[in-house]
Design an enzyme around this catalytic site. Sequence first.
Site, PDB file in Angstrom:
ATOM      1  N   CYS A   1      -0.373   4.110   2.181  1.00 49.60           N
ATOM      2  CA  CYS A   1      -0.191   3.877   3.626  1.00 49.60           C
ATOM      3  C   CYS A   1       1.276   4.095   4.016  1.00 49.60           C
ATOM      4  O   CYS A   1       1.571   4.673   5.052  1.00 49.60           O
ATOM      5  CB  CYS A   1      -0.556   2.459   4.025  1.00 49.60           C
ATOM      6  SG  CYS A   1      -2.076   1.839   3.331  1.00 49.60           S
ATOM      7  N   ASP A   2       2.193   3.591   3.199  1.00 46.87           N
ATOM      8  CA  ASP A   2       3.586   3.478   3.638  1.00 46.87           C
ATOM      9  C   ASP A   2       4.579   4.337   2.860  1.00 46.87           C
ATOM     10  O   ASP A   2       5.754   4.411   3.245  1.00 46.87           O
ATOM     11  CB  ASP A   2       4.045   2.010   3.521  1.00 46.87           C
ATOM     12  CG  ASP A   2       3.200   1.083   4.374  1.00 46.87           C
ATOM     13  OD1 ASP A   2       2.704   1.544   5.410  1.00 46.87           O
ATOM     14  OD2 ASP A   2       3.021  -0.090   3.998  1.00 46.87           O
TER      15      ASP A   2
ATOM     16  N   CYS B   1       0.830  -1.214   0.000  1.00 46.06           N
ATOM     17  CA  CYS B   1       0.000   0.000   0.000  1.00 46.06           C
ATOM     18  C   CYS B   1       0.859   1.257   0.000  1.00 46.06           C
ATOM     19  O   CYS B   1       1.376   1.673   1.043  1.00 46.06           O
ATOM     20  CB  CYS B   1      -0.923  -0.026   1.220  1.00 46.06           C
ATOM     21  SG  CYS B   1      -1.911   1.453   1.365  1.00 46.06           S
TER      22      CYS B   1
END
Length: 324
Positions: free
Chosen positions: A136-137, A133
């Site tokens: 997300c990261d 992701c």
Amino acid sequence: MRQIIIIGSGPAGYTAAIYAARANLRPLVIASSVEAGGELMNTTDVENFPGFPEGIQGPELMMKMQEQAERFGAEVVYDDVVRLELEGAVKTVTLGSGESHEALAVIVATGSAYRKLGLADEERLSGHGVSWCATCDGFFFKNKTIAVVGGGDSAMEEATFLTRFASKVYVIHRKDTLRASKIMQERAFANDKIEFVWNAEVSGITGDDAVDGVRLRNTVSGDQSTLELGGLFVAIGNDPRTHLVHKQLALTPEGTIAVQGRSSRTTVAGVFAAGDVVDPTYRQAVTAAASGTVAALDAEHYLTSLPQDLLAQASEPELATVTE
Ligand code: NDP
């Protein structure tokens, strides 16, 4: 007992909830504990959902869908379904909390899960440089050289997004042509920070405590090579999430839940399926939403066919007539 329970809170689940709620069925939506909102929660700009000419952020779109469903009386529970009992007229849905809910109809809109490369070190280094992701990261990879595996829209989107943080992004693809849509390909080709590694398969991920590189195998020549990396994003598609219905509902050879024709009717009466979990092909937010509509209408029709005494046991309001 409920008339209807919807499992999943992506575009299919919430659209089914909007229709069911507007039909006065007071649906209960089981939204998941950590993945509520589905895959669009991990997306940035959604540019192809009709009605938003300027685009909309994935999480905002999902929030609006939820609001719309709740406005008409849908109830949302943030928990995971751990067991489903689908046989018989009354279905039982058991949650992680231990709570059980009964319903006369169930819509399964559980979506799909990130596909894995299947390498031994992938799990070990997950969260230590291996990610699924970018939104997300991505932030953790500032000024690093990283790679994205895959050749579809997800890989192009992730690679393009990651150039905001990383100094260089390799796209490792097992073929020499992309599956991604033209517009996404062109965006990636035009980005100076992205370099393509064609005909390459990741055969290993290296690093003791964190990713420091990958081993590659050329899919044409078979040659082996290595690439030094500070991170690896896997964007090779998704598999339908069907573990809850294994051995209860028939699946297709592609692994999606089998439905009859263009309907959402599964092999068990009163159980309907919608969204990515039934769709091996299109898998767009808008097609998932449409499929949620089909499921809600099918469920409504099914409920109207049930004996009155059974319907009376469902504590929620009487069936409304179908409204378009
Ligand atoms: P896709 O299935 O479209 O693409 C997966 C890619 O990963 C393919 O290039 C495939 O290779 C490759 N792949 C699959 N398995 C492996 C493996 N084991 N090892 C190496 N490579 C592998 O998935 P996406 O997630 O990209 O897209 C899914 C759907 O979502 C599509 O319909 C897409 O259009 C849509 N989408 C739309 C977006 C948008 O419009 N903004 C953004 C993201 C997704 P090969 O080509 O060789 O099969």
